[in-house]
Design an enzyme around this catalytic site. Structure first.
Site, PDB file in Angstrom:
ATOM      1  N   TYR A  47      23.182 -20.704   5.063  1.00  0.00           N
ATOM      2  CA  TYR A  47      23.540 -19.299   4.893  1.00  0.00           C
ATOM      3  C   TYR A  47      23.124 -18.491   6.131  1.00  0.00           C
ATOM      4  CZ  TYR A  47      23.423 -14.557   2.971  1.00  0.00           C
ATOM      5  OH  TYR A  47      23.597 -13.221   2.769  1.00  0.00           O
ATOM      6  N   SER A  93       6.408  -0.086  -4.448  1.00  0.00           N
ATOM      7  CA  SER A  93       6.047  -1.453  -4.105  1.00  0.00           C
ATOM      8  C   SER A  93       4.564  -1.466  -3.746  1.00  0.00           C
ATOM      9  CB  SER A  93       6.903  -1.950  -2.954  1.00  0.00           C
ATOM     10  OG  SER A  93       6.785  -1.052  -1.890  1.00  0.00           O
ATOM     11  N   GLU A 126      -5.621  -8.406 -11.532  1.00  0.00           N
ATOM     12  CA  GLU A 126      -4.745  -9.101 -12.483  1.00  0.00           C
ATOM     13  C   GLU A 126      -3.710  -9.923 -11.720  1.00  0.00           C
ATOM     14  OE1 GLU A 126      -3.565  -5.093 -13.476  1.00  0.00           O
ATOM     15  OE2 GLU A 126      -1.479  -5.730 -13.540  1.00  0.00           O
ATOM     16  N   LYS A 128      -0.426 -11.321 -10.024  1.00  0.00           N
ATOM     17  CA  LYS A 128       0.839 -10.746  -9.584  1.00  0.00           C
ATOM     18  C   LYS A 128       1.915 -11.717 -10.054  1.00  0.00           C
ATOM     19  CE  LYS A 128       3.168  -8.655  -5.653  1.00  0.00           C
ATOM     20  NZ  LYS A 128       4.472  -9.280  -5.713  1.00  0.00           N
ATOM     21  N   ARG A 149      14.429  -2.544 -11.273  1.00  0.00           N
ATOM     22  CA  ARG A 149      13.811  -1.703 -10.257  1.00  0.00           C
ATOM     23  C   ARG A 149      14.832  -1.170  -9.258  1.00  0.00           C
ATOM     24  NH1 ARG A 149      11.636  -2.548  -5.151  1.00  0.00           N
ATOM     25  NH2 ARG A 149       9.906  -1.181  -4.656  1.00  0.00           N
ATOM     26  N   LYS A 300      -6.237  -2.731  -8.578  1.00  0.00           N
ATOM     27  CA  LYS A 300      -5.916  -1.312  -8.774  1.00  0.00           C
ATOM     28  C   LYS A 300      -7.190  -0.528  -9.071  1.00  0.00           C
ATOM     29  CE  LYS A 300      -1.572  -2.708 -10.932  1.00  0.00           C
ATOM     30  NZ  LYS A 300      -0.856  -2.950 -12.201  1.00  0.00           N
ATOM     31  N   LYS A 324      -2.270 -11.626  -1.595  1.00  0.00           N
ATOM     32  CA  LYS A 324      -1.357 -12.760  -1.724  1.00  0.00           C
ATOM     33  C   LYS A 324      -2.091 -14.083  -1.572  1.00  0.00           C
ATOM     34  CE  LYS A 324       2.770 -11.460  -2.163  1.00  0.00           C
ATOM     35  NZ  LYS A 324       3.636 -11.221  -1.087  1.00  0.00           N
ATOM     36  N   CYS A 418       4.504 -10.617  37.293  1.00  0.00           N
ATOM     37  CA  CYS A 418       5.565 -10.374  36.322  1.00  0.00           C
ATOM     38  C   CYS A 418       6.640 -11.457  36.494  1.00  0.00           C
ATOM     39  CB  CYS A 418       6.158  -8.993  36.583  1.00  0.00           C
ATOM     40  SG  CYS A 418       7.496  -8.556  35.483  1.00  0.00           S
ATOM     41  N   CYS A 449      10.369  -2.496  38.361  1.00  0.00           N
ATOM     42  CA  CYS A 449      10.541  -3.754  37.619  1.00  0.00           C
ATOM     43  C   CYS A 449      11.830  -3.748  36.799  1.00  0.00           C
ATOM     44  CB  CYS A 449       9.351  -3.989  36.700  1.00  0.00           C
ATOM     45  SG  CYS A 449       9.577  -5.411  35.618  1.00  0.00           S
TER      46      CYS A 449
HETATM   47  S1  IVH Z   1       1.845  -2.817 -10.077  1.00  0.00           S
HETATM   48  C1  IVH Z   1       2.479   1.107  -8.114  1.00  0.00           C
HETATM   49  N1  IVH Z   1       1.114  -5.094 -11.119  1.00  0.00           N
HETATM   50  O1  IVH Z   1       4.998  -6.620  -7.537  1.00  0.00           O
HETATM   51  C2  IVH Z   1       2.314  -0.325  -8.346  1.00  0.00           C
HETATM   52  N2  IVH Z   1       3.101  -5.051  -9.825  1.00  0.00           N
HETATM   53  O2  IVH Z   1       5.110  -5.587  -4.766  1.00  0.00           O
HETATM   54  C3  IVH Z   1       3.403  -0.894  -9.143  1.00  0.00           C
HETATM   55  N3  IVH Z   1       4.269  -7.192  -9.712  1.00  0.00           N
HETATM   56  O3  IVH Z   1       7.705  -4.458  -7.879  1.00  0.00           O
HETATM   57  C4  IVH Z   1       3.330  -2.334  -9.323  1.00  0.00           C
HETATM   58  N4  IVH Z   1       2.876  -8.315 -10.973  1.00  0.00           N
HETATM   59  O4  IVH Z   1       7.555  -6.348  -9.527  1.00  0.00           O
HETATM   60  C5  IVH Z   1       2.023  -4.468 -10.367  1.00  0.00           C
HETATM   61  N5  IVH Z   1       0.395  -7.044 -12.147  1.00  0.00           N
HETATM   62  C6  IVH Z   1       1.275  -6.404 -11.398  1.00  0.00           C
HETATM   63  C7  IVH Z   1       2.399  -7.059 -10.883  1.00  0.00           C
HETATM   64  C8  IVH Z   1       3.292  -6.340 -10.077  1.00  0.00           C
HETATM   65  C9  IVH Z   1       3.988  -8.374 -10.270  1.00  0.00           C
HETATM   66  C10 IVH Z   1       5.425  -6.937  -8.836  1.00  0.00           C
HETATM   67  C11 IVH Z   1       6.296  -5.789  -9.272  1.00  0.00           C
HETATM   68  C12 IVH Z   1       6.415  -4.876  -8.090  1.00  0.00           C
HETATM   69  C13 IVH Z   1       5.935  -5.743  -6.984  1.00  0.00           C
HETATM   70  C14 IVH Z   1       5.258  -4.895  -5.919  1.00  0.00           C
END
Ligand code: IVH
Length: 702
Positions: A47, A93, A126, A128, A149, A300, A324, A418, A449
């Site tokens: 792709y 995000s 928590e 992700k 979203r 958070k 991450k 250079c 240059c």
């Molecule tokens: S909080 C203002 N909590 O991650 C913060 N997001 O990169 C709103 N996601 O679009 C997001 N697990 O789809 C939050 N425990 C979690 C999450 C989470 C997955 C995703 C979510 C969001 C993206 C942000």
């Protein structure tokens, strides 16, 4: 030969046009399969190759670019299958953290922003979840709309489909009158495997991963099909609410649990960075046994009032971050080290790699940052190296596999000249104030240059500056090599010189061009004879002045005449203008000195004057006018008690005010806390309005 197989360099204009049509069709088909059906039919690499071929043909024949060109479309465009829903509160995000240090920086930033001293606020941690987020709107306890979203501002209305998910209640007792619940729609590993087995048995394509399967299942036109897909939902956030759910993140999520939503059992309340990291390590260990995909841990700030105070930067909250899991790595051979020259003359080493797939993407270049970095890692040509790629960041060389080093290899010698034909000495400057040596070696050729000049011109026509359609890096380089465009103003005289027969051969007769494409280019250039002040300042390519600073200067000075006057006067170190410029918050000595140096240079002044004969600069727009402080200049001084300096500044700027560091005739308000001294005195002398912190708050809340 079939045009589809021919080298881009050898295509005629007619062949190129039909190739672009074929590629638009082909790529469109694959996009549909990927985004609308969530079932890609070709490999990512194949792709990417199609897209690259399309880009290369467009670069060679800019005038042939189609209105439906695939290069204009990126990512998940809202499909027209579903109605659009505008989110009452944008779906944001998250920023990313990759290392433990990033996490402590995040906590430190919060502490500083809130002025918490040594105290560390409690944070939740928590998983992700790797699925897709959805917003569920309940009114008087009944689910009225469910949406994806989308781009964060509006998404797709998939209410009927979301209603088929067992974990999503249709009605809720004792809910606030308006309740928007947000969370992740996902599919478990077991359900994913079973679904793919069924797909295959029915002769249908298998889904690539659980996330694609969840997205594909949710975006079915027929909700009866979604109903057969085992989707799940974890609630972790909210949108519009008629009343607060709780005082803390932790309690609010528990309240969502009590209202009937599934919430993740692995959410923890942490105190301090160590606690966060410990939870992260625990989840990293547990990841394989969870039974669903997670790609990191989200932290958070627990107290919701603190979340409010922290607010957002662009589209991510200051109060949350995604830590991450480790990026993907691969091992490959370093074939060469290229030295690239930037527009300000800095030499950047780029690793040329034997192409290797890292996390599903083919990588053949990686950054080596600067010469100290090469020396520190002792990277040598011919070495086997470990490459890593995380998210959208540029691939990096992590380390050298020393055991595989070929015999007789020599340490890399960073060039001291250079790489341009002039071979000008490249030097590492020493900062006069700090005494530190610059990490980057820079070509000292500046105006002579050719490599710098051409980079300057590329910057000038870039997306964030003049943005001239059909005039990309390749075309600029060609005009430059032909000696036809040496300075920005030359771009605007191309048409008249072409008409006067000074371009030989005429543009339309050149390889890659035709009557249509040449005409389109001249029209595009004419279309840019009027440009906004911020773009223009950015386009000048002053060292240390990027997009952000250019915008700041534009809003502060309003017009080109004002800015130029100040910039020219700023060369005189004692000038009041220099002080005024320094007083614009966000501008430091280095930037101001660089602006002054730029304007005092004869070459620059000449190039500017030539350009000004061709273009017109529009005044900067005033920021949001609906706040009482929009466009006003504010200075904060003394000990603020209700918030930190950073917080006060962020709030004022978000309301369209300019925040300055010192009081001058241009100051509208001085907000003075206890202990204010010289600024207060100066404000009194100049007759500037002085406000207490409370008066300021009353003013902006009005
Ligand atoms: S909080 C203002 N909590 O991650 C913060 N997001 O990169 C709103 N996601 O679009 C997001 N697990 O789809 C939050 N425990 C979690 C999450 C989470 C997955 C995703 C979510 C969001 C993206 C942000």
């Amino acid at each position: 030969m079939n045009a589809a197989l021919k080298d881009v360099d050898r295509l005629t204009e007619t062949e190129a046009a039909s190739e672009l049509a074929r590629l638009a069709r082909e790529i469109g088909k694959h996009d549909k399969a990927y985004y609308d059906k969530d079932a890609p039919t070709i490999s990512d690499a194949a792709y990417d190759a199609l897209r690259q071929r399309n880009d290369e043909i467009e670069a060679r024949f800019p005038g042939l670019k189609r209105l439906d060109s695939p290069s204009e479309r990126v990512g998940a465009k809202p499909s027209n299958q579903f109605a659009e829903v505008r989110h009452a509160v944008p779906m944001l995000s998250l920023g990313n953290a990759f290392t433990d240090e990033d996490v402590s920086d995040f906590v430190e930033r919060i502490r500083r922003f809130l002025g918490l001293g040594e105290d560390v606020p409690a944070l939740t941690a928590e998983p992700k979840i790797d699925g897709l987020s959805a917003n569920l709107r309940y009114e008087d306890g009944a689910l009225v709309t469910g949406a994806t979203r989308g781009d964060g501002r509006s998404g797709e209305n998939v209410t009927a489909n979301l209603m088929t998910i067992a974990g999503i209640p249709h009605t809720i007792a004792d809910a606030p009158q308006v309740l928007e619940v947000r969370g992740e729609v996902y599919m478990s590993h077991a359900d994913f495997a079973a679904l793919n087995a069924r797909q295959e048995a029915a002769g249908k394509p298998a889904y690539k991963n659980p996330r694609n399967a969840a997205a594909g299942s949710l975006r079915q036109i027929d909700p009866a099909i979604t109903a057969q897909r085992p989707l799940r939902f974890f609630a972790y956030a909210w949108g519009e609410l008629s009343e607060p759910l709780a005082e803390t993140q932790f309690d609010a999520v528990r309240r969502l649990g009590a209202l009937g939503f599934d919430i993740n059992a692995d959410m923890a309340l942490c105190r301090g960075v160590e606690d966060l990291i410990a939870h992260y390590r625990m989840l990293e260990e547990k990841r394989a046994q969870l039974g669903y995909d997670i790609d990191g841990v989200v932290y958070k700030v627990d107290r919701l009032d603190l979340q409010d105070r922290l607010g957002f930067v662009s589209r991510a909250p200051r109060w949350a971050i995604a830590h991450k899991f480790s990026p993907e790595k691969a091992t490959t051979r370093l074939n060469d080290i290229d030295i690239q020259v930037g527009r300000t003359g800095s030499l950047t080493p780029v690793a040329k790699l034997e192409p290797v797939t890292v996390g599903g993407v083919v990588v053949s270049n990686a950054t080596l940052h600067n010469e100290d970095e090469i020396a520190r890692k002792d990277v040598r040509i011919g070495d086997t190296v470990v490459v890593q790629r995380a998210g959208d960041v540029i691939p990096q060389i992590v380390e050298v596999v020393k055991e595989k080093r070929p015999e007789g290899s020599k340490p890399f010698e960073f060039p001291t000249t250079c790489p341009c034909p002039l071979k000008t000495p490249a030097i590492r400057e020493v900062n006069e104030r700090s005494g530190e040596t610059d990490a980057r070696r820079r070509c000292s050729g500046e105006f002579a240059c050719p490599f710098q000049k051409v980079e300057h011109l590329k910057h000038f026509v870039g997306r964030k500056t003049f943005d001239i359609e059909g005039l990309g890096e390749k075309q600029i380089a060609a005009f430059f090599d032909a000696g036809e465009v040496r300075a920005p103003a030359d771009i605007f005289t191309l048409k008249s010189r072409n008409e006067a027969g000074e371009l030989v051969p005429p543009l339309a007769e050149r390889e890659g061009w035709g009557e249509t494409s040449a005409g389109n280019l001249f029209a595009a250039i004419d279309g840019r004879r009027s440009i906004g002040l911020a773009r223009f300042i950015n386009a000048m390519g002053i060292r240390h002045v990027g997009e952000e600073t250019a915008r700041l200067l534009a809003t502060s000075y309003g017009s080109w005449a004002e800015f130029r006057k100040a910039a020219e006067a700023a060369h005189d170190a004692d000038a009041a203008e220099r002080e005024t410029m320094l007083a614009i918050d966000g501008l430091g000595e280095t930037v101001v000195a660089s602006i002054a140096a730029f304007f005092s240079e004869r070459h620059n002044a000449e190039a500017l004057n030539a350009l000004l004969a061709e273009v017109e600069i529009e005044d900067a727009e005033q920021a949001s006018a609906d706040s009482p402080v929009a466009g006003k200049t504010v200075v904060f001084t003394g000990a603020l008690e209700r918030f930190t300096r950073d917080e006060a500044k962020a709030r004022a700027q978000s309301l369209g005010a300019k925040v300055a560091g010192s009081v001058s005739g241009k100051t509208d308000f001085l907000v003075a806390g206890p202990g204010a001294g010289s600024k207060l005195k100066k404000a009194a002398e100049l007759g500037v309005a002085v406000l207490t912190e409370d008066e300021w708050l009353a003013l902006i809340d009005a």
